[in-house]
Design a protein around this motif. Sequence first.
Motif, PDB file in Angstrom:
ATOM      1  N   THR A 455      51.346  50.272  22.592  1.00 15.27           N
ATOM      2  CA  THR A 455      50.444  50.851  21.596  1.00 15.27           C
ATOM      3  C   THR A 455      49.027  50.947  22.156  1.00 15.27           C
ATOM      4  OG1 THR A 455      49.964  48.670  20.670  1.00 15.27           O
ATOM      5  CG2 THR A 455      51.821  49.881  19.732  1.00 15.27           C
ATOM      6  N   ALA A 456      48.189  51.678  21.436  1.00 10.22           N
ATOM      7  CA  ALA A 456      46.806  51.860  21.898  1.00 10.22           C
ATOM      8  C   ALA A 456      46.031  50.542  21.878  1.00 10.22           C
ATOM      9  CB  ALA A 456      46.104  52.906  21.021  1.00 10.22           C
ATOM     10  N   ASP A 457      46.405  49.662  20.979  1.00  9.97           N
ATOM     11  CA  ASP A 457      45.672  48.398  20.852  1.00  9.97           C
ATOM     12  C   ASP A 457      46.454  47.211  21.405  1.00  9.97           C
ATOM     13  OD1 ASP A 457      47.652  48.410  18.970  1.00  9.97           O
ATOM     14  OD2 ASP A 457      46.402  47.582  17.353  1.00  9.97           O
ATOM     15  N   GLN A 458      47.383  47.467  22.317  1.00  8.02           N
ATOM     16  CA  GLN A 458      48.174  46.370  22.878  1.00  8.02           C
ATOM     17  C   GLN A 458      47.283  45.364  23.587  1.00  8.02           C
ATOM     18  OE1 GLN A 458      50.506  47.621  26.579  1.00  8.02           O
ATOM     19  NE2 GLN A 458      49.860  49.611  25.755  1.00  8.02           N
ATOM     20  N   GLY A 459      47.701  44.102  23.551  1.00 10.50           N
ATOM     21  CA  GLY A 459      46.917  43.045  24.154  1.00 10.50           C
ATOM     22  C   GLY A 459      47.146  42.925  25.649  1.00 10.50           C
ATOM     23  N   TYR A 460      46.326  42.099  26.255  1.00 11.13           N
ATOM     24  CA  TYR A 460      46.448  41.904  27.705  1.00 11.13           C
ATOM     25  C   TYR A 460      47.786  41.291  28.077  1.00 11.13           C
ATOM     26  CZ  TYR A 460      45.786  36.829  27.598  1.00 11.13           C
ATOM     27  OH  TYR A 460      45.957  35.488  27.394  1.00 11.13           O
ATOM     28  N   GLU A 461      48.369  40.467  27.153  1.00  6.83           N
ATOM     29  CA  GLU A 461      49.661  39.834  27.448  1.00  6.83           C
ATOM     30  C   GLU A 461      50.744  40.876  27.705  1.00  6.83           C
ATOM     31  OE1 GLU A 461      47.597  37.355  24.165  1.00  6.83           O
ATOM     32  OE2 GLU A 461      48.001  39.478  24.583  1.00  6.83           O
ATOM     33  N   THR A 462      50.729  41.957  26.912  1.00 11.58           N
ATOM     34  CA  THR A 462      51.746  42.996  27.082  1.00 11.58           C
ATOM     35  C   THR A 462      51.544  43.738  28.399  1.00 11.58           C
ATOM     36  OG1 THR A 462      51.882  43.247  24.675  1.00 11.58           O
ATOM     37  CG2 THR A 462      52.796  45.026  26.027  1.00 11.58           C
ATOM     38  N   GLN A 478      52.781  51.050  39.656  1.00 11.18           N
ATOM     39  CA  GLN A 478      52.785  50.813  38.210  1.00 11.18           C
ATOM     40  C   GLN A 478      52.365  49.383  37.895  1.00 11.18           C
ATOM     41  OE1 GLN A 478      55.170  52.278  40.027  1.00 11.18           O
ATOM     42  NE2 GLN A 478      56.478  53.640  38.779  1.00 11.18           N
ATOM     43  N   ALA A 479      52.824  48.446  38.727  1.00 10.21           N
ATOM     44  CA  ALA A 479      52.454  47.053  38.504  1.00 10.21           C
ATOM     45  C   ALA A 479      50.950  46.865  38.617  1.00 10.21           C
ATOM     46  CB  ALA A 479      53.166  46.158  39.519  1.00 10.21           C
ATOM     47  N   GLU A 480      50.352  47.464  39.650  1.00 15.31           N
ATOM     48  CA  GLU A 480      48.909  47.328  39.840  1.00 15.31           C
ATOM     49  C   GLU A 480      48.141  47.898  38.654  1.00 15.31           C
ATOM     50  OE1 GLU A 480      45.407  48.736  42.990  1.00 15.31           O
ATOM     51  OE2 GLU A 480      47.528  48.994  43.493  1.00 15.31           O
ATOM     52  N   ALA A 481      48.582  49.040  38.135  1.00 17.08           N
ATOM     53  CA  ALA A 481      47.880  49.667  37.018  1.00 17.08           C
ATOM     54  C   ALA A 481      47.913  48.769  35.775  1.00 17.08           C
ATOM     55  CB  ALA A 481      48.508  51.029  36.704  1.00 17.08           C
ATOM     56  N   GLU A 482      49.064  48.192  35.505  1.00 17.33           N
ATOM     57  CA  GLU A 482      49.175  47.341  34.316  1.00 17.33           C
ATOM     58  C   GLU A 482      48.388  46.035  34.480  1.00 17.33           C
ATOM     59  OE1 GLU A 482      50.466  48.046  31.456  1.00 17.33           O
ATOM     60  OE2 GLU A 482      51.303  49.990  32.041  1.00 17.33           O
ATOM     61  N   ALA A 486      45.194  44.663  32.259  1.00 16.89           N
ATOM     62  CA  ALA A 486      45.133  43.333  31.661  1.00 16.89           C
ATOM     63  C   ALA A 486      43.868  42.599  32.092  1.00 16.89           C
ATOM     64  CB  ALA A 486      46.375  42.528  32.043  1.00 16.89           C
ATOM     65  N   LEU A 487      43.511  42.722  33.372  1.00 18.44           N
ATOM     66  CA  LEU A 487      42.348  42.017  33.900  1.00 18.44           C
ATOM     67  C   LEU A 487      41.048  42.552  33.301  1.00 18.44           C
ATOM     68  CD1 LEU A 487      41.658  39.770  35.922  1.00 18.44           C
ATOM     69  CD2 LEU A 487      41.339  41.537  37.645  1.00 18.44           C
ATOM     70  N   GLN A 488      40.992  43.829  32.971  1.00 18.52           N
ATOM     71  CA  GLN A 488      39.791  44.367  32.333  1.00 18.52           C
ATOM     72  C   GLN A 488      39.569  43.750  30.955  1.00 18.52           C
ATOM     73  OE1 GLN A 488      37.936  46.185  34.527  1.00 18.52           O
ATOM     74  NE2 GLN A 488      39.774  45.478  35.637  1.00 18.52           N
ATOM     75  N   MET A 489      40.656  43.327  30.307  1.00 19.12           N
ATOM     76  CA  MET A 489      40.555  42.712  28.985  1.00 19.12           C
ATOM     77  C   MET A 489      40.282  41.217  29.079  1.00 19.12           C
ATOM     78  SD  MET A 489      43.842  44.745  27.360  1.00 19.12           S
ATOM     79  CE  MET A 489      43.565  44.336  25.652  1.00 19.12           C
ATOM     80  N   GLN A 490      40.688  40.592  30.188  1.00 22.87           N
ATOM     81  CA  GLN A 490      40.502  39.150  30.394  1.00 22.87           C
ATOM     82  C   GLN A 490      40.033  38.927  31.834  1.00 22.87           C
ATOM     83  OE1 GLN A 490      41.551  36.129  28.399  1.00 22.87           O
ATOM     84  NE2 GLN A 490      41.123  37.554  26.734  1.00 22.87           N
ATOM     85  N   PRO A 491      38.810  39.261  32.139  1.00 19.73           N
ATOM     86  CA  PRO A 491      38.368  39.268  33.555  1.00 19.73           C
ATOM     87  C   PRO A 491      38.308  37.901  34.211  1.00 19.73           C
ATOM     88  CG  PRO A 491      36.527  39.683  32.054  1.00 19.73           C
ATOM     89  CD  PRO A 491      37.767  39.757  31.228  1.00 19.73           C
ATOM     90  N   ASP A 492      38.315  36.833  33.440  1.00 16.87           N
ATOM     91  CA  ASP A 492      38.237  35.490  34.033  1.00 16.87           C
ATOM     92  C   ASP A 492      39.532  34.705  33.879  1.00 16.87           C
ATOM     93  OD1 ASP A 492      35.510  35.798  34.780  1.00 16.87           O
ATOM     94  OD2 ASP A 492      34.915  35.403  32.694  1.00 16.87           O
ATOM     95  N   LEU A 497      44.057  36.918  37.552  1.00 17.57           N
ATOM     96  CA  LEU A 497      43.383  36.988  38.849  1.00 17.57           C
ATOM     97  C   LEU A 497      44.356  36.656  39.974  1.00 17.57           C
ATOM     98  CD1 LEU A 497      40.031  35.194  37.916  1.00 17.57           C
ATOM     99  CD2 LEU A 497      40.242  37.577  38.701  1.00 17.57           C
ATOM    100  N   ASN A 498      45.157  35.622  39.774  1.00 12.71           N
ATOM    101  CA  ASN A 498      46.117  35.212  40.794  1.00 12.71           C
ATOM    102  C   ASN A 498      47.208  36.258  40.992  1.00 12.71           C
ATOM    103  OD1 ASN A 498      47.632  33.206  42.504  1.00 12.71           O
ATOM    104  ND2 ASN A 498      49.092  33.436  40.822  1.00 12.71           N
ATOM    105  N   TYR A 499      47.710  36.798  39.890  1.00  8.97           N
ATOM    106  CA  TYR A 499      48.850  37.707  39.990  1.00  8.97           C
ATOM    107  C   TYR A 499      48.479  39.002  40.703  1.00  8.97           C
ATOM    108  CZ  TYR A 499      53.632  38.636  38.566  1.00  8.97           C
ATOM    109  OH  TYR A 499      54.983  38.833  38.567  1.00  8.97           O
ATOM    110  N   LEU A 500      47.373  39.610  40.255  1.00  6.74           N
ATOM    111  CA  LEU A 500      46.965  40.859  40.899  1.00  6.74           C
ATOM    112  C   LEU A 500      46.453  40.590  42.314  1.00  6.74           C
ATOM    113  CD1 LEU A 500      46.529  43.883  40.797  1.00  6.74           C
ATOM    114  CD2 LEU A 500      44.308  43.475  39.691  1.00  6.74           C
TER     115      LEU A 500
END
Length: 624
Positions: A455-462, A478-482, A486-492, A497-500
Amino acid sequence: MRFVSSRPALFLAASALALSLAAPSLAQEAPAPAPETSAEEAQEAEAQDAEPNGDPVPHIIIADEPETPEEPKVTPIPAEWAPIPLDAEKNSAFGLYLAGRNALTSGESAVGADYLSRVYALTPEQPRVREQAFTAALLAGDLDEAGRIAPTDPEVSPVIVQAGRLVQAVQTYAGGGARRANAELKVAPVGEPHDRAGFYVQAWIAAAAGDWDRALAMPPAEFDPVSALVARGNRARLLEQRRRYDEADAEWRDLTSHALAGALFRQSYGEFLERRGRRDDALVQYDAAVAARTADRRVMEGRERVLSKARPPALLNFREGAAQALRTAADQMIAQRAYEFGAVYLRLAQNLAPSDNTQLLIGQTLIQGGIEPAGRAALAHVSEASPAIYAAARVQMAISLSKTGLDDEVLVELRRAASVRPDEATVAYMLASQLLQMERREEALELLNGPLLNTADQGYETHFLRGAAYEALDQDAQAEAELWAALQMQPDNPTLLNYLGYLWVDTGTRVAEGAAMIARAHAADPKDGNIQDSLGWAQFRQGQYEAAVVNLEGAVDKEPANAEINDHLGDAYWAVGRQREAGFQWNRVLTLKVDDKRRGEVEAKLRDRLNQNPTGDHGLGSDD
């Protein structure tokens, strides 16, 4: 390394979901519409002591009391048991006792309770056996048996004795003996630490017995302030039952005037005002709760009911009032982390006024107390009558089962939740998480890319979970984009940080930038072995081999059974010339849970670099 398959990562918010899906409060449930017959007529009929029992099978346990009591002074068993007591099937008391204890240890509460009950029948002179049979009966949910054998011996802890007295009184009332239960409580009131529950419930039992002086008695002076207010709330309800409406109104007004605790009583006062035809005054109470941000679902339903001029909620009958009183006492016990006794009170409440909500709370409370098998057994009895409550029970069951590693059963429970709440996004997220945990990535992506979660308002977890699924399928773009979204919503967030960062390092696309992100993650969570492995691997990929060894050794110390981390450490040892230790780590990998791709790579390293035949023998290997 990445660690999305870690159960804590997948079930991060699951406990909160299990509690929030159903939404009802522990102390109260949403009232039913008022029947056409008057409440007074219902109470007069109930006061004749002709109530059915209707006891569902419960599942509860009492843990050992906080303070260890002195050992009871009884004659040693060998002297008393000569010859050893045998039952009709020639089973000895010793054998039955051991079998019962073993069954309880294994989580078979009903079987254990049956064995110990048979031991008690053979050895009634042993107080400790009686105490254990009593607690086992509560574990198995046999309240009638628990009431029958409740310990009274002075050698037994008062915690257990008073629990038995409470069970006996409530079970007597549940069986239709309001007058007898009231007489028992009058002679011997329930004492500490169950005096609070005893006082709450005895008011309703006294009212059912027609003893209104006791029913309307003020709480003891030694009660703590909150418990005194709760008791006065019961008194206000009983004043309404007695048609002393002005006194009930005065009690409610005083209760709602308290600065801190007043919010607890606005809903109940509003319902009282509705029944008295004072809708405008009821709306004032509901609006006050909304303004104070203390309004729950029932307050909002009451507000809507007033605005639509719908029928007011029914006044609780005596059994329902007693059940609510016990649920309130359970709430207080649970707040004090006395989960076992909280479950006892809830089971007694369920016996008086069965509901799926109370059944759900029994299961949740037992699981909170670490009594998982009994908790799951209780959850199994939640029906599908309320989709929200049924889904919450299935989610709670899934969370509990996930601790045992029974992935297929976890999946079954989550699918059951989804079947009754097909539009519940949180259930869909948990189901996708479980599918990813089971490496069923395509199925997980179907849910993650479906209309509930994409959805448009999906959370970083999704975004994160979707990125992890794509990465596991080697769809790195595709993995990098997702993961970036997520990181833009939770930058710290150290996990993101570890996963990407690891993805960039491992694929060699943006090694330096990925290494910097991993360093930030490690600084935020230095105790995480997976993140420390990522840091060491980033250093390895940048040629910093000595530093990599230090961090990878630390990661192995924290995650010794992780095949990928051990493999990385082997590579680092090889790079600094520690070849024997490298061989040890690579052989170690083969003894752990490892996928076929990595197994093949490790076996090739052993053959090509060390001329060893891989043995998987904890690192020894064998030379050709």
